[in-house]
Scaffold this motif. Sequence first.
Motif, PDB file in Angstrom:
ATOM      1  N   ILE A 152       0.854  -1.179   0.000  1.00  0.00           N
ATOM      2  CA  ILE A 152       0.000   0.000   0.000  1.00  0.00           C
ATOM      3  C   ILE A 152       0.894   1.235   0.000  1.00  0.00           C
ATOM      4  CG2 ILE A 152      -1.730   1.294   1.279  1.00  0.00           C
ATOM      5  CD1 ILE A 152      -2.742  -1.386   2.352  1.00  0.00           C
ATOM      6  N   ILE A 153       0.731   2.040  -1.026  1.00  0.00           N
ATOM      7  CA  ILE A 153       1.448   3.308  -1.143  1.00  0.00           C
ATOM      8  C   ILE A 153       0.385   4.387  -1.282  1.00  0.00           C
ATOM      9  CG2 ILE A 153       3.067   4.667  -2.515  1.00  0.00           C
ATOM     10  CD1 ILE A 153       4.281   2.009  -3.460  1.00  0.00           C
ATOM     11  N   ASP A 154       0.347   5.278  -0.291  1.00  0.00           N
ATOM     12  CA  ASP A 154      -0.698   6.304  -0.196  1.00  0.00           C
ATOM     13  C   ASP A 154      -2.056   5.604  -0.152  1.00  0.00           C
ATOM     14  OD1 ASP A 154       1.195   8.359  -0.174  1.00  0.00           O
ATOM     15  OD2 ASP A 154       1.209   8.470  -2.366  1.00  0.00           O
ATOM     16  N   ASP A 155      -2.891   5.826  -1.135  1.00  0.00           N
ATOM     17  CA  ASP A 155      -4.216   5.196  -1.164  1.00  0.00           C
ATOM     18  C   ASP A 155      -4.298   4.141  -2.260  1.00  0.00           C
ATOM     19  OD1 ASP A 155      -5.132   6.781   0.891  1.00  0.00           O
ATOM     20  OD2 ASP A 155      -5.846   8.366  -0.449  1.00  0.00           O
ATOM     21  N   ARG A 156      -3.145   3.653  -2.702  1.00  0.00           N
ATOM     22  CA  ARG A 156      -3.123   2.690  -3.789  1.00  0.00           C
ATOM     23  C   ARG A 156      -2.499   1.387  -3.338  1.00  0.00           C
ATOM     24  NH1 ARG A 156       0.661   4.741  -7.232  1.00  0.00           N
ATOM     25  NH2 ARG A 156       1.229   6.104  -5.548  1.00  0.00           N
ATOM     26  N   LEU A 157      -3.019   0.308  -3.879  1.00  0.00           N
ATOM     27  CA  LEU A 157      -2.448  -1.020  -3.686  1.00  0.00           C
ATOM     28  C   LEU A 157      -1.637  -1.330  -4.937  1.00  0.00           C
ATOM     29  CD1 LEU A 157      -2.396  -3.666  -1.986  1.00  0.00           C
ATOM     30  CD2 LEU A 157      -4.352  -4.413  -3.339  1.00  0.00           C
ATOM     31  N   LYS A 165      13.811  -8.778 -12.315  1.00  0.00           N
ATOM     32  CA  LYS A 165      13.307  -7.580 -11.642  1.00  0.00           C
ATOM     33  C   LYS A 165      11.801  -7.709 -11.403  1.00  0.00           C
ATOM     34  CE  LYS A 165      12.191  -4.804 -15.697  1.00  0.00           C
ATOM     35  NZ  LYS A 165      12.299  -3.505 -16.318  1.00  0.00           N
ATOM     36  N   TRP A 166      11.287  -6.816 -10.562  1.00  0.00           N
ATOM     37  CA  TRP A 166       9.860  -6.787 -10.274  1.00  0.00           C
ATOM     38  C   TRP A 166       9.133  -6.043 -11.385  1.00  0.00           C
ATOM     39  CZ3 TRP A 166       7.682  -9.513  -6.417  1.00  0.00           C
ATOM     40  CH2 TRP A 166       8.511  -9.984  -5.418  1.00  0.00           C
ATOM     41  N   VAL A 167       8.037  -6.634 -11.857  1.00  0.00           N
ATOM     42  CA  VAL A 167       7.229  -6.033 -12.916  1.00  0.00           C
ATOM     43  C   VAL A 167       5.903  -5.599 -12.307  1.00  0.00           C
ATOM     44  CG1 VAL A 167       6.088  -6.444 -15.126  1.00  0.00           C
ATOM     45  CG2 VAL A 167       8.289  -7.521 -14.645  1.00  0.00           C
ATOM     46  N   LYS A 168       5.531  -4.347 -12.547  1.00  0.00           N
ATOM     47  CA  LYS A 168       4.280  -3.828 -12.001  1.00  0.00           C
ATOM     48  C   LYS A 168       3.094  -4.417 -12.772  1.00  0.00           C
ATOM     49  CE  LYS A 168       2.055   0.496 -10.783  1.00  0.00           C
ATOM     50  NZ  LYS A 168       2.191   1.956 -10.809  1.00  0.00           N
ATOM     51  N   ILE A 169       2.188  -5.040 -12.034  1.00  0.00           N
ATOM     52  CA  ILE A 169       1.017  -5.659 -12.660  1.00  0.00           C
ATOM     53  C   ILE A 169      -0.156  -4.692 -12.679  1.00  0.00           C
ATOM     54  CG2 ILE A 169      -0.682  -7.502 -12.455  1.00  0.00           C
ATOM     55  CD1 ILE A 169       1.499  -9.209 -11.216  1.00  0.00           C
ATOM     56  N   ALA A 170      -0.427  -4.075 -11.528  1.00  0.00           N
ATOM     57  CA  ALA A 170      -1.585  -3.184 -11.454  1.00  0.00           C
ATOM     58  C   ALA A 170      -1.441  -2.217 -10.293  1.00  0.00           C
ATOM     59  CB  ALA A 170      -2.873  -3.991 -11.299  1.00  0.00           C
ATOM     60  N   SER A 171      -2.195  -1.142 -10.393  1.00  0.00           N
ATOM     61  CA  SER A 171      -2.309  -0.168  -9.321  1.00  0.00           C
ATOM     62  C   SER A 171      -3.799  -0.014  -9.027  1.00  0.00           C
ATOM     63  CB  SER A 171      -1.696   1.165  -9.754  1.00  0.00           C
ATOM     64  OG  SER A 171      -1.861   2.122  -8.738  1.00  0.00           O
ATOM     65  N   PHE A 172      -4.191  -0.328  -7.788  1.00  0.00           N
ATOM     66  CA  PHE A 172      -5.590  -0.335  -7.394  1.00  0.00           C
ATOM     67  C   PHE A 172      -5.820   0.775  -6.376  1.00  0.00           C
ATOM     68  CE2 PHE A 172      -8.906  -1.853  -4.440  1.00  0.00           C
ATOM     69  CZ  PHE A 172      -9.941  -2.024  -5.320  1.00  0.00           C
ATOM     70  N   ILE A 192      -7.597   2.217  -3.416  1.00  0.00           N
ATOM     71  CA  ILE A 192      -8.367   1.625  -2.328  1.00  0.00           C
ATOM     72  C   ILE A 192      -9.620   2.434  -2.031  1.00  0.00           C
ATOM     73  CG2 ILE A 192      -8.296   1.020   0.130  1.00  0.00           C
ATOM     74  CD1 ILE A 192      -5.297   0.436  -0.269  1.00  0.00           C
ATOM     75  N   LYS A 193      -9.546   3.758  -2.147  1.00  0.00           N
ATOM     76  CA  LYS A 193     -10.706   4.605  -1.842  1.00  0.00           C
ATOM     77  C   LYS A 193     -11.812   4.455  -2.880  1.00  0.00           C
ATOM     78  CE  LYS A 193      -8.643   8.166   0.982  1.00  0.00           C
ATOM     79  NZ  LYS A 193      -8.339   9.592   1.131  1.00  0.00           N
ATOM     80  N   THR A 194     -11.438   4.530  -4.167  1.00  0.00           N
ATOM     81  CA  THR A 194     -12.461   4.448  -5.220  1.00  0.00           C
ATOM     82  C   THR A 194     -12.751   3.013  -5.635  1.00  0.00           C
ATOM     83  OG1 THR A 194     -10.813   4.667  -6.984  1.00  0.00           O
ATOM     84  CG2 THR A 194     -11.807   6.703  -6.132  1.00  0.00           C
ATOM     85  N   LYS A 195     -11.897   2.069  -5.181  1.00  0.00           N
ATOM     86  CA  LYS A 195     -12.042   0.645  -5.499  1.00  0.00           C
ATOM     87  C   LYS A 195     -12.018   0.389  -7.011  1.00  0.00           C
ATOM     88  CE  LYS A 195     -14.244  -0.582  -1.213  1.00  0.00           C
ATOM     89  NZ  LYS A 195     -13.054  -0.322  -0.487  1.00  0.00           N
ATOM     90  N   ASN A 196     -11.113   1.102  -7.672  1.00  0.00           N
ATOM     91  CA  ASN A 196     -10.940   0.945  -9.118  1.00  0.00           C
ATOM     92  C   ASN A 196      -9.483   0.646  -9.441  1.00  0.00           C
ATOM     93  OD1 ASN A 196     -13.609   1.508  -9.883  1.00  0.00           O
ATOM     94  ND2 ASN A 196     -13.222   3.701  -9.756  1.00  0.00           N
ATOM     95  N   VAL A 197      -9.272  -0.131 -10.488  1.00  0.00           N
ATOM     96  CA  VAL A 197      -7.927  -0.384 -10.985  1.00  0.00           C
ATOM     97  C   VAL A 197      -7.551   0.822 -11.836  1.00  0.00           C
ATOM     98  CG1 VAL A 197      -6.484  -1.879 -12.388  1.00  0.00           C
ATOM     99  CG2 VAL A 197      -8.272  -2.874 -10.969  1.00  0.00           C
TER     100      VAL A 197
END
Length: 132
Positions: free
Chosen positions: A46-51, A62-69, A71-76
């Motif tokens: 969890i970074i700020d309001d995002r998962l 290396k780590w590959v970013k899959i998604a940013s969700f 948390i407040k709006t419950k949207n990807v």
Amino acid sequence: MGTLRSFFSENDLDGRVYTIIQEIIGRDKFEELKDFLHFYKITAEIIDDRLEIKQFSHKKKKWVKIASFNIKTKNVEKSINRSDFLKLLDEENEYILRSTEEEIKRTANIILALLFLILGAIVSLLLINTIK
């Protein structure tokens, strides 16, 4: 009690990660890969309001970013392209299967070495008994 259950079901981040992965790759492909999901190195923070959901790629190292969700709006907010993610999953499946095969070979060699050690001990005991 219902309030607590609702709170925990809303904030079940592990379930949310799998739901997001299912949304990206589709239900059919998710069911096909469900057995492998526990072997992938997937992390969520969890970074700020995002998962932020990431997966480690052994091929790219290396780590590959899959998604940013959000948390407040419950949207990807952002997610990896479906074809890129499926390619990443296929590469990880190959790595897992190759690692499993190497581990089975290593274990078989250890078992054979132990069997030959036992066989050598038995032969030496028989030789000692026949010499006496």
